[in-house]
Write a protein that holds these residues in place. Structure first.
Motif, PDB file in Angstrom:
ATOM      1  N   THR A   1       1.243  -1.062   0.169  1.00  0.00           N
ATOM      2  CA  THR A   1      -0.450  -0.351  -0.054  1.00  0.00           C
ATOM      3  C   THR A   1       0.592   1.121   0.058  1.00  0.00           C
ATOM      4  OG1 THR A   1      -1.915  -1.257   0.900  1.00  0.00           O
ATOM      5  CG2 THR A   1      -1.506   1.376   1.406  1.00  0.00           C
ATOM      6  N   LEU A   2       0.423   2.026  -0.593  1.00  0.00           N
ATOM      7  CA  LEU A   2       1.388   3.585  -0.979  1.00  0.00           C
ATOM      8  C   LEU A   2       1.292   4.506   0.069  1.00  0.00           C
ATOM      9  CD1 LEU A   2       1.226   4.064  -5.156  1.00  0.00           C
ATOM     10  CD2 LEU A   2       3.243   3.425  -3.648  1.00  0.00           C
ATOM     11  N   PRO A   3       2.782   4.592   1.027  1.00  0.00           N
ATOM     12  CA  PRO A   3       2.804   5.598   1.962  1.00  0.00           C
ATOM     13  C   PRO A   3       1.946   6.926   1.247  1.00  0.00           C
ATOM     14  CG  PRO A   3       4.817   4.798   1.410  1.00  0.00           C
ATOM     15  CD  PRO A   3       4.481   4.085   0.666  1.00  0.00           C
ATOM     16  N   PRO A   4       1.525   7.136   2.129  1.00  0.00           N
ATOM     17  CA  PRO A   4       1.141   8.567   2.064  1.00  0.00           C
ATOM     18  C   PRO A   4       2.074   9.347   1.055  1.00  0.00           C
ATOM     19  CG  PRO A   4       0.663   8.304   3.493  1.00  0.00           C
ATOM     20  CD  PRO A   4       1.514   7.017   4.083  1.00  0.00           C
ATOM     21  N   SER A   5       3.356   9.372   1.941  1.00  0.00           N
ATOM     22  CA  SER A   5       4.774  10.632   0.823  1.00  0.00           C
ATOM     23  C   SER A   5       4.734  10.350  -0.360  1.00  0.00           C
ATOM     24  CB  SER A   5       5.821   9.631   1.609  1.00  0.00           C
ATOM     25  OG  SER A   5       6.190   9.045   2.176  1.00  0.00           O
ATOM     26  N   VAL A   6       4.357   9.660  -1.025  1.00  0.00           N
ATOM     27  CA  VAL A   6       4.358   8.958  -2.152  1.00  0.00           C
ATOM     28  C   VAL A   6       2.734   9.884  -3.107  1.00  0.00           C
ATOM     29  CG1 VAL A   6       4.799   7.758  -4.548  1.00  0.00           C
ATOM     30  CG2 VAL A   6       5.490   6.727  -2.470  1.00  0.00           C
ATOM     31  N   GLY A   7       3.448  10.843  -3.386  1.00  0.00           N
ATOM     32  CA  GLY A   7       2.909  11.679  -3.881  1.00  0.00           C
ATOM     33  C   GLY A   7       2.480  12.153  -5.542  1.00  0.00           C
ATOM     34  N   VAL A   8       1.722  12.591  -5.476  1.00  0.00           N
ATOM     35  CA  VAL A   8       1.219  12.879  -7.553  1.00  0.00           C
ATOM     36  C   VAL A   8       3.007  12.997  -8.125  1.00  0.00           C
ATOM     37  CG1 VAL A   8       0.619  13.786  -9.081  1.00  0.00           C
ATOM     38  CG2 VAL A   8      -1.154  13.850  -7.427  1.00  0.00           C
ATOM     39  N   GLY A   9       2.822  12.104  -9.396  1.00  0.00           N
ATOM     40  CA  GLY A   9       4.160  12.079 -10.317  1.00  0.00           C
ATOM     41  C   GLY A   9       4.752  11.252 -10.108  1.00  0.00           C
ATOM     42  N   LEU A  10       5.682  11.144 -11.458  1.00  0.00           N
ATOM     43  CA  LEU A  10       6.481  10.188 -11.644  1.00  0.00           C
ATOM     44  C   LEU A  10       7.685   9.420 -11.052  1.00  0.00           C
ATOM     45  CD1 LEU A  10       6.146   8.158 -14.465  1.00  0.00           C
ATOM     46  CD2 LEU A  10       8.451   9.889 -15.450  1.00  0.00           C
ATOM     47  N   TRP A  11       7.528   8.470 -10.483  1.00  0.00           N
ATOM     48  CA  TRP A  11       8.411   7.813  -9.256  1.00  0.00           C
ATOM     49  C   TRP A  11       9.043   6.459  -9.897  1.00  0.00           C
ATOM     50  CZ3 TRP A  11       8.726   9.125  -4.351  1.00  0.00           C
ATOM     51  CH2 TRP A  11       7.855  10.456  -3.819  1.00  0.00           C
ATOM     52  N   ASP A  12       9.912   6.443  -9.064  1.00  0.00           N
ATOM     53  CA  ASP A  12      10.822   5.112  -9.518  1.00  0.00           C
ATOM     54  C   ASP A  12      10.670   4.185  -8.954  1.00  0.00           C
ATOM     55  OD1 ASP A  12      13.163   6.349 -12.064  1.00  0.00           O
ATOM     56  OD2 ASP A  12      14.294   6.569 -10.151  1.00  0.00           O
ATOM     57  N   VAL A  13      10.390   2.844  -9.065  1.00  0.00           N
ATOM     58  CA  VAL A  13      10.096   2.199  -8.272  1.00  0.00           C
ATOM     59  C   VAL A  13      11.289   1.515  -8.009  1.00  0.00           C
ATOM     60  CG1 VAL A  13       9.398   0.124  -7.449  1.00  0.00           C
ATOM     61  CG2 VAL A  13       7.762   1.781  -8.566  1.00  0.00           C
ATOM     62  N   ARG A  14      12.236   0.802  -7.042  1.00  0.00           N
ATOM     63  CA  ARG A  14      13.573   0.535  -6.975  1.00  0.00           C
ATOM     64  C   ARG A  14      13.233  -0.587  -6.335  1.00  0.00           C
ATOM     65  NH1 ARG A  14      17.598   4.598  -6.057  1.00  0.00           N
ATOM     66  NH2 ARG A  14      17.257   4.839  -3.932  1.00  0.00           N
ATOM     67  N   ALA A  15      14.158  -2.022  -6.917  1.00  0.00           N
ATOM     68  CA  ALA A  15      14.550  -3.243  -5.510  1.00  0.00           C
ATOM     69  C   ALA A  15      15.496  -3.666  -6.008  1.00  0.00           C
ATOM     70  CB  ALA A  15      13.170  -4.304  -6.616  1.00  0.00           C
ATOM     71  N   ASN A  16      16.886  -3.760  -4.443  1.00  0.00           N
ATOM     72  CA  ASN A  16      17.483  -3.347  -4.362  1.00  0.00           C
ATOM     73  C   ASN A  16      17.663  -4.984  -3.345  1.00  0.00           C
ATOM     74  OD1 ASN A  16      17.461  -1.818  -2.298  1.00  0.00           O
ATOM     75  ND2 ASN A  16      19.253  -1.724  -1.783  1.00  0.00           N
ATOM     76  N   LEU A  17      19.171  -5.597  -3.469  1.00  0.00           N
ATOM     77  CA  LEU A  17      19.465  -6.448  -2.393  1.00  0.00           C
ATOM     78  C   LEU A  17      19.917  -5.260  -0.939  1.00  0.00           C
ATOM     79  CD1 LEU A  17      20.345  -9.456  -1.952  1.00  0.00           C
ATOM     80  CD2 LEU A  17      22.472  -9.208  -2.719  1.00  0.00           C
ATOM     81  N   VAL A  18      19.001  -6.161  -0.115  1.00  0.00           N
ATOM     82  CA  VAL A  18      19.289  -5.612   1.462  1.00  0.00           C
ATOM     83  C   VAL A  18      20.603  -5.690   1.851  1.00  0.00           C
ATOM     84  CG1 VAL A  18      18.438  -6.112   4.062  1.00  0.00           C
ATOM     85  CG2 VAL A  18      16.496  -6.311   1.691  1.00  0.00           C
ATOM     86  N   GLY A  19      21.188  -4.387   1.745  1.00  0.00           N
ATOM     87  CA  GLY A  19      22.713  -4.606   2.117  1.00  0.00           C
ATOM     88  C   GLY A  19      23.407  -3.972   0.922  1.00  0.00           C
ATOM     89  N   CYS A  20      22.903  -3.651   0.302  1.00  0.00           N
ATOM     90  CA  CYS A  20      22.998  -3.122  -1.502  1.00  0.00           C
ATOM     91  C   CYS A  20      23.081  -1.842  -1.773  1.00  0.00           C
ATOM     92  CB  CYS A  20      23.135  -3.741  -2.284  1.00  0.00           C
ATOM     93  SG  CYS A  20      24.317  -5.896  -2.230  1.00  0.00           S
ATOM     94  N   ALA A  21      23.703  -1.162  -3.014  1.00  0.00           N
ATOM     95  CA  ALA A  21      23.015   0.754  -2.887  1.00  0.00           C
ATOM     96  C   ALA A  21      22.912  -0.172  -4.441  1.00  0.00           C
ATOM     97  CB  ALA A  21      23.803   1.535  -2.960  1.00  0.00           C
ATOM     98  N   THR A  22      23.071  -0.918  -5.052  1.00  0.00           N
ATOM     99  CA  THR A  22      22.883  -1.146  -6.457  1.00  0.00           C
ATOM    100  C   THR A  22      21.692  -1.691  -6.513  1.00  0.00           C
ATOM    101  OG1 THR A  22      23.720  -3.370  -6.854  1.00  0.00           O
ATOM    102  CG2 THR A  22      24.610  -0.868  -7.553  1.00  0.00           C
TER     103      THR A  22
END
Length: 109
Positions: free
Chosen positions: A78-99
């Motif tokens: 469920t999208l948190p309220p802080s995800v407002g209107v606009g174009l967002w990147d949805v990012r998936a990363n391995l826990v502990g990694c920045a890529t």
């Protein structure tokens, strides 16, 4: 009863090896507070963290999901309220990694 925990630090090479290779979001057009499904592919047995980014704003609700033995992951969010209107990147990363792997999501009013 005893409990223990282990912290694993991954090298940058391991991070690039185990970073999810694809990510998608359903539906790709949504509204604030709506429910979405984020899915993709990665290395079986690893844990993926999902975050949202728009400009310099990064929003996450500590959603993690395991990558199944077949190499796929899928999690309802469920999208948190802080995800407002606009174009967002949805990012998936391995826990502990920045890529990360990324896809786009349009949030409409």
């Amino acid at each position: 009863a005893t409990s223990s925990s282990t912290t694993t630090t991954l090298s940058p090479l391991e991070c690039s090896t185990y970073t999810p290779t694809s990510v998608g979001v359903t539906p790709p057009n949504t509204n604030p507070g709506a429910s979405i499904t984020v899915s993709g592919t990665g290395t079986a047995g690893t844990t993926v963290k999902i975050t949202f980014k728009k400009g310099a704003t990064i929003v996450g609700n500590n959603t993690t999901t395991p990558v199944a033995p077949g190499g796929t992951f899928s999690v309802g969010i469920t999208l948190p309220p802080s995800v407002g209107v606009g174009l967002w990147d949805v990012r998936a990363n391995l826990v502990g990694c920045a890529t990360f792997a990324t896809t786009l999501m349009q949030v409409d009013p």
